[in-house]
Write an enzyme that holds these catalytic residues in place. Structure first.
Site, PDB file in Angstrom:
ATOM      1  CG  ASN A  59      50.491  14.199  27.629  1.00 15.62           C
ATOM      2  OD1 ASN A  59      51.131  15.183  27.271  1.00 15.62           O
ATOM      3  ND2 ASN A  59      49.314  13.885  27.114  1.00 15.62           N
ATOM      4  CE  LYS A 101      51.674  25.816  21.340  1.00  9.55           C
ATOM      5  NZ  LYS A 101      52.604  26.842  21.742  1.00  9.55           N
ATOM      6  CB  SER A 128      43.205  31.864  23.842  1.00 11.04           C
ATOM      7  OG  SER A 128      43.474  32.490  22.617  1.00 11.04           O
ATOM      8  CE1 TYR A 161      44.289  25.931  22.020  1.00 14.08           C
ATOM      9  CE2 TYR A 161      44.003  27.937  20.732  1.00 14.08           C
ATOM     10  CZ  TYR A 161      44.496  27.285  21.851  1.00 14.08           C
ATOM     11  OH  TYR A 161      45.173  28.006  22.810  1.00 14.08           O
ATOM     12  CE  LYS A 174      43.238  26.911  25.477  1.00 11.01           C
ATOM     13  NZ  LYS A 174      43.820  26.290  26.665  1.00 11.01           N
ATOM     14  CG  ASN A 210      50.827  25.399  13.746  1.00 10.99           C
ATOM     15  OD1 ASN A 210      50.717  25.018  12.592  1.00 10.99           O
ATOM     16  ND2 ASN A 210      50.878  24.557  14.773  1.00 10.99           N
TER      17      ASN A 210
HETATM   18  P1  NAD Z   1      52.753  23.797  24.795  1.00 16.00           P
HETATM   19  O1  NAD Z   1      52.254  22.842  23.758  1.00 16.00           O
HETATM   20  O2  NAD Z   1      54.184  24.167  24.768  1.00 16.00           O
HETATM   21  O3  NAD Z   1      52.410  23.250  26.252  1.00 16.00           O
HETATM   22  C1  NAD Z   1      51.297  22.459  26.534  1.00 16.00           C
HETATM   23  C2  NAD Z   1      51.780  21.302  27.397  1.00 16.00           C
HETATM   24  O4  NAD Z   1      50.681  20.487  27.775  1.00 16.00           O
HETATM   25  C3  NAD Z   1      52.782  20.407  26.676  1.00 16.00           C
HETATM   26  O5  NAD Z   1      53.919  20.232  27.477  1.00 16.00           O
HETATM   27  C4  NAD Z   1      52.024  19.095  26.474  1.00 16.00           C
HETATM   28  O6  NAD Z   1      52.885  17.971  26.468  1.00 16.00           O
HETATM   29  C5  NAD Z   1      51.092  19.119  27.676  1.00 16.00           C
HETATM   30  N1  NAD Z   1      49.865  18.332  27.497  1.00 16.00           N
HETATM   31  C6  NAD Z   1      48.998  18.340  26.447  1.00 16.00           C
HETATM   32  N2  NAD Z   1      47.992  17.508  26.690  1.00 16.00           N
HETATM   33  C7  NAD Z   1      48.193  16.954  27.917  1.00 16.00           C
HETATM   34  C8  NAD Z   1      47.489  16.035  28.716  1.00 16.00           C
HETATM   35  N3  NAD Z   1      46.361  15.482  28.291  1.00 16.00           N
HETATM   36  N4  NAD Z   1      48.004  15.700  29.919  1.00 16.00           N
HETATM   37  C9  NAD Z   1      49.157  16.237  30.353  1.00 16.00           C
HETATM   38  N5  NAD Z   1      49.858  17.131  29.646  1.00 16.00           N
HETATM   39  C10 NAD Z   1      49.394  17.488  28.439  1.00 16.00           C
HETATM   40  O7  NAD Z   1      51.826  25.092  24.707  1.00 16.00           O
HETATM   41  P2  NAD Z   1      51.958  26.498  25.437  1.00 16.00           P
HETATM   42  O8  NAD Z   1      52.178  27.525  24.395  1.00 16.00           O
HETATM   43  O9  NAD Z   1      52.884  26.421  26.582  1.00 16.00           O
HETATM   44  O10 NAD Z   1      50.469  26.684  25.945  1.00 16.00           O
HETATM   45  C11 NAD Z   1      50.081  26.448  27.286  1.00 16.00           C
HETATM   46  C12 NAD Z   1      48.596  26.721  27.418  1.00 16.00           C
HETATM   47  O11 NAD Z   1      48.323  28.081  27.055  1.00 16.00           O
HETATM   48  C13 NAD Z   1      47.728  25.861  26.502  1.00 16.00           C
HETATM   49  O12 NAD Z   1      46.546  25.516  27.185  1.00 16.00           O
HETATM   50  C14 NAD Z   1      47.410  26.790  25.361  1.00 16.00           C
HETATM   51  O13 NAD Z   1      46.223  26.451  24.708  1.00 16.00           O
HETATM   52  C15 NAD Z   1      47.312  28.117  26.069  1.00 16.00           C
HETATM   53  N6  NAD Z   1      47.532  29.282  25.181  1.00 16.00           N
HETATM   54  C16 NAD Z   1      48.705  29.354  24.478  1.00 16.00           C
HETATM   55  C17 NAD Z   1      48.902  30.434  23.610  1.00 16.00           C
HETATM   56  C18 NAD Z   1      50.168  30.525  22.787  1.00 16.00           C
HETATM   57  O14 NAD Z   1      50.181  31.269  21.808  1.00 16.00           O
HETATM   58  N7  NAD Z   1      51.257  29.841  23.132  1.00 16.00           N
HETATM   59  C19 NAD Z   1      47.922  31.426  23.488  1.00 16.00           C
HETATM   60  C20 NAD Z   1      46.755  31.316  24.241  1.00 16.00           C
HETATM   61  C21 NAD Z   1      46.568  30.236  25.101  1.00 16.00           C
HETATM   62  N1  UDP Z   2      51.434  34.832  10.525  1.00 11.70           N
HETATM   63  C1  UDP Z   2      52.081  34.877   9.307  1.00 11.70           C
HETATM   64  N2  UDP Z   2      52.877  33.825   8.955  1.00 11.70           N
HETATM   65  C2  UDP Z   2      53.066  32.736   9.754  1.00 11.70           C
HETATM   66  C3  UDP Z   2      52.393  32.697  11.001  1.00 11.70           C
HETATM   67  C4  UDP Z   2      51.583  33.759  11.351  1.00 11.70           C
HETATM   68  O1  UDP Z   2      51.934  35.840   8.557  1.00 11.70           O
HETATM   69  O2  UDP Z   2      53.782  31.807   9.352  1.00 11.70           O
HETATM   70  C5  UDP Z   2      50.602  35.981  10.944  1.00 11.70           C
HETATM   71  C6  UDP Z   2      49.144  35.639  11.201  1.00 11.70           C
HETATM   72  O3  UDP Z   2      48.395  35.749  10.005  1.00 11.70           O
HETATM   73  C7  UDP Z   2      48.760  36.703  12.245  1.00 11.70           C
HETATM   74  C8  UDP Z   2      50.058  36.903  13.037  1.00 11.70           C
HETATM   75  O4  UDP Z   2      51.113  36.450  12.176  1.00 11.70           O
HETATM   76  O5  UDP Z   2      48.442  37.926  11.617  1.00 11.70           O
HETATM   77  C9  UDP Z   2      50.106  36.114  14.344  1.00 11.70           C
HETATM   78  O6  UDP Z   2      49.802  34.748  14.063  1.00 11.70           O
HETATM   79  P1  UDP Z   2      50.046  33.599  15.134  1.00 11.70           P
HETATM   80  O7  UDP Z   2      49.687  32.311  14.470  1.00 11.70           O
HETATM   81  O8  UDP Z   2      51.392  33.725  15.717  1.00 11.70           O
HETATM   82  O9  UDP Z   2      49.020  33.941  16.301  1.00 11.70           O
HETATM   83  P2  UDP Z   2      47.425  34.079  16.282  1.00 11.70           P
HETATM   84  O10 UDP Z   2      47.148  35.526  16.542  1.00 11.70           O
HETATM   85  O11 UDP Z   2      46.911  33.594  14.986  1.00 11.70           O
HETATM   86  O12 UDP Z   2      47.014  33.244  17.436  1.00 11.70           O
END
Ligand code: NAD
Ligand code: UDP
Length: 336
Positions: free
Chosen positions: A32, A84, A124, A149, A153, A198
């Site tokens: 979306n 996220k 996650s 969040y 999960k 973030n």
């Molecule tokens: P991202 O925000 O770049 O991608 C998520 C995508 O989902 C986006 O393109 C967004 O537009 C789409 N989206 C959100 N809600 C929607 C909906 N209702 N319908 C259709 N599309 C929708 O995030 P990402 O980093 O690519 O993460 C992908 C997945 O992995 C997420 O579920 C996230 O929670 C999970 N995850 C990410 C991390 C990380 O650090 N990046 C870590 C652990 C888990």
């Molecule tokens: N962190 C930080 N400054 C920032 C963002 C993250 O010091 O602006 C630190 C955070 O406290 C953690 C690590 O970097 O120790 C990874 O954080 P991130 O948010 O990337 O991932 P998380 O493990 O929290 O999902």
């Protein structure tokens, strides 16, 4: 074989779509565009030299899902779609539960009715809560998350485990990501957060490119090597390779299976800054500040189960993570 990729335009989703196209799959990407740009998938098509089908739409739209499953022979779903931002989830829990839990349940119902039972879900390491010992294997207990969040999960994991228990036709992978970083080595696709990042890695990259003044290091008084938080950073290209392996393994097994996707190595915030500076040649000024609420001191994976059962392990080291992040950020200082 056709795979539906929800959240396909996002950071991890776009890398997964590229890997799928390169591996010969046909891809239907549903997004979306709530937190992403249509441009990512245009670039994916160019990189792959192949077309995909993009549908701008929402996983909560049951009619749209039914239409997609009716019109295409979808054999599996990679489910990335979701919100996220941890802080935002605390302020807007309903939006997070509606999107991440409600949206997921709607998707699973549409899959069930369409007879599609192969699913890879983006979970996650946050589901482990505040773990007592490291490294984290899949048998470590899960715990209530400190924010909606993380909780979303955990809830979706439980929904999927119940589903697999209730109906033996389901083949489900619950992939617990550690800290995805990096970008495709082309520098054409990467992480493009909206507003101030973030997460650590995009924040560092935006300081280096001059978009932000300095990094705030959250906490320098943890019981770690240098007092800053330690995490298991994994290159996004390795991460998506784990999804392709899971997709293959699910073809020959049923049930819900949990796999950690991490490297098994932890680095501190200051080690990440130093490594990035060394590779990019840019200075990343920072200040040491108070801990961020809800952060754990350290977290890294035991990736043995994925190595044994998926025949997968992370290949890229810290240098590639930094080089690829910097290539993406410096080629695209303002994102897409
Ligand atoms: P991202 O925000 O770049 O991608 C998520 C995508 O989902 C986006 O393109 C967004 O537009 C789409 N989206 C959100 N809600 C929607 C909906 N209702 N319908 C259709 N599309 C929708 O995030 P990402 O980093 O690519 O993460 C992908 C997945 O992995 C997420 O579920 C996230 O929670 C999970 N995850 C990410 C991390 C990380 O650090 N990046 C870590 C652990 C888990
Ligand atoms: N962190 C930080 N400054 C920032 C963002 C993250 O010091 O602006 C630190 C955070 O406290 C953690 C690590 O970097 O120790 C990874 O954080 P991130 O948010 O990337 O991932 P998380 O493990 O929290 O999902």
């Amino acid at each position: 074989m056709t795979v539906l990729v929800t959240g396909g335009a996002g950071y991890i989703g776009s890398h997964a779509v590229l890997a799928l196209l390169e591996a010969g799959y046909s891809v239907l990407a549903l997004d979306n565009l709530a937190t992403s740009s249509r441009e990512s998938l245009r670039r994916v098509e160019r990189l792959a030299g192949r077309q995909l089908t993009f549908i701008e739409g929402d996983i909560r739209d049951r009619q749209l899902l039914d239409k997609l499953f009716a019109e295409h022979t979808i054999e599996a779903v990679l489910h990335f779609a979701g919100l996220k931002a941890v802080g935002e989830s605390v302020a807007e829990p309903l939006a997070y539960y509606a999107n991440n839990v409600g949206g997921s349940v709607t998707l699973f119902q549409a899959m069930a009715d369409a007879g599609v039972h192969r699913l890879v879900f983006s979970s996650s390491a946050t589901v482990y809560g505040e773990p007592e010992s490291m490294p984290l294997s899949e048998s470590a207990p899960t715990a209530r998350a400190s924010n909606p969040y993380g909780q979303s999960k955990l809830v979706v994991e439980e929904v999927l485990k119940d589903l697999a228990r209730a109906d033996a036709r389901w083949s489900i992978a619950l992939l617990r990501y550690f800290n995805p970083v990096g970008a495709h080595p082309s520098g054409e696709i990467g992480e493009d957060p909206q507003g101030p990042p973030n997460n650590l890695m995009p924040y560092i990259a935006q300081v280096a490119v001059g978009k932000r003044e300095q990094l705030t290091v959250f906490g320098a008084d943890y019981a770690t090597r240098d007092g800053t938080g330690v995490r298991d950073y994994i290159h996004v290209v390795d991460l998506v390779e784990g999804h392709l392996r899971a997709l293959e393994v699910l073809e020959n097994c049923t049930g819900a299976h949990v796999w950690n996707l991490g490297t098994g190595r932890g680095y501190s915030v200051l080690e990440m800054v130093a490594a990035f500076e060394a590779i990019s040649g840019k200075r990343v000024p920072y200040t040491l500040q108070a801990r961020r609420k809800g952060d754990v001191a350290e977290c890294w994976a035991d990736p043995t189960k994925a190595r044994k059962e998926l025949d997968w392990q992370a290949r890229c080291g810290l240098e590639e993570m930094m080089a690829d992040t910097w290539r993406w950020q410096s080629k695209n200082p303002n994102g897409y």
